[in-house]
Write a protein that holds these residues in place. Structure first.
Motif, PDB file in Angstrom:
ATOM      1  N   UNK A   5      -4.925   9.095  -0.772  1.00  0.00           N
ATOM      2  CA  UNK A   5      -3.839   8.153  -0.543  1.00  0.00           C
ATOM      3  C   UNK A   5      -4.011   6.944  -1.454  1.00  0.00           C
ATOM      4  N   UNK A   6      -2.986   6.640  -2.225  1.00  0.00           N
ATOM      5  CA  UNK A   6      -2.953   5.400  -2.993  1.00  0.00           C
ATOM      6  C   UNK A   6      -2.978   4.252  -1.986  1.00  0.00           C
ATOM      7  N   UNK A   7      -3.588   3.110  -2.317  1.00  0.00           N
ATOM      8  CA  UNK A   7      -3.598   1.986  -1.364  1.00  0.00           C
ATOM      9  C   UNK A   7      -2.205   1.603  -0.859  1.00  0.00           C
ATOM     10  N   UNK A   8      -1.194   1.698  -1.714  1.00  0.00           N
ATOM     11  CA  UNK A   8       0.170   1.386  -1.278  1.00  0.00           C
ATOM     12  C   UNK A   8       0.647   2.398  -0.236  1.00  0.00           C
ATOM     13  N   UNK A   9       0.276   3.670  -0.401  1.00  0.00           N
ATOM     14  CA  UNK A   9       0.653   4.693   0.574  1.00  0.00           C
ATOM     15  C   UNK A   9      -0.086   4.472   1.894  1.00  0.00           C
ATOM     16  N   UNK A  10      -1.335   4.036   1.822  1.00  0.00           N
ATOM     17  CA  UNK A  10      -2.078   3.713   3.046  1.00  0.00           C
ATOM     18  C   UNK A  10      -1.364   2.616   3.818  1.00  0.00           C
ATOM     19  N   UNK A  65      12.263  10.022   9.515  1.00  0.00           N
ATOM     20  CA  UNK A  65      13.037   9.764   8.287  1.00  0.00           C
ATOM     21  C   UNK A  65      12.185   9.180   7.154  1.00  0.00           C
ATOM     22  N   UNK A  66      11.125   9.871   6.813  1.00  0.00           N
ATOM     23  CA  UNK A  66      10.228   9.444   5.742  1.00  0.00           C
ATOM     24  C   UNK A  66      10.064  10.563   4.732  1.00  0.00           C
ATOM     25  N   UNK A  67       9.743  10.168   3.516  1.00  0.00           N
ATOM     26  CA  UNK A  67       9.442  11.138   2.464  1.00  0.00           C
ATOM     27  C   UNK A  67       8.089  10.786   1.874  1.00  0.00           C
ATOM     28  N   UNK A  68       7.356  11.813   1.498  1.00  0.00           N
ATOM     29  CA  UNK A  68       6.059  11.642   0.845  1.00  0.00           C
ATOM     30  C   UNK A  68       6.288  11.793  -0.650  1.00  0.00           C
ATOM     31  N   UNK A  80       1.414   8.725  -3.388  1.00  0.00           N
ATOM     32  CA  UNK A  80       1.717   7.412  -3.942  1.00  0.00           C
ATOM     33  C   UNK A  80       2.426   6.507  -2.959  1.00  0.00           C
ATOM     34  N   UNK A  81       3.369   7.080  -2.221  1.00  0.00           N
ATOM     35  CA  UNK A  81       4.235   6.296  -1.337  1.00  0.00           C
ATOM     36  C   UNK A  81       4.595   7.151  -0.127  1.00  0.00           C
TER      37      UNK A  81
END
Length: 96
Positions: A5-10, A65-68, A80-81
């Motif tokens: 996980x990128x820190x932003x994704x965390x 309602x999220x996308x990886x 990333x997000x």
């Protein structure tokens, strides 16, 4: 295959978990994490399943309602997000 996980994704994941915990309760927040893990399990087995866009891939979560947004690489997937599909529509254009 593994994932990182990128820190932003965390932060995205933590923010979403906190939102569901506060607004809908512990069981819904935990279901969100379960769905995230399920989606990553699918992507680990089939990394090209997400829709390609700008050198990345986007894979929608099924229940929430999220996308990886992720990239394939070594040693595995780089998440990333974790983007809400109805907010922050320009996140793909960011420097992440």
């Amino acid at each position: 295959m593994r994932y990182l996980l990128h820190p932003a994704a965390e932060k995205d994941l933590s923010d979403a978990f906190s939102f569901y915990l506060e607004k809908a309760g512990r069981s819904v927040a935990l279901r969100f994490l379960d769905e995230f893990e399920r989606a990553l399990g699918v992507l680990e087995r089939h990394p090209r399943l997400g829709t390609p866009t700008r050198g990345r891939r986007v894979y929608p979560m099924r229940i929430f309602p999220y996308a990886i947004i992720y990239k394939e690489g070594e040693p595995g997937l780089l998440v990333l997000v974790v983007r809400h599909q109805r907010r922050r529509p320009n996140v793909l254009g960011s420097s992440r």
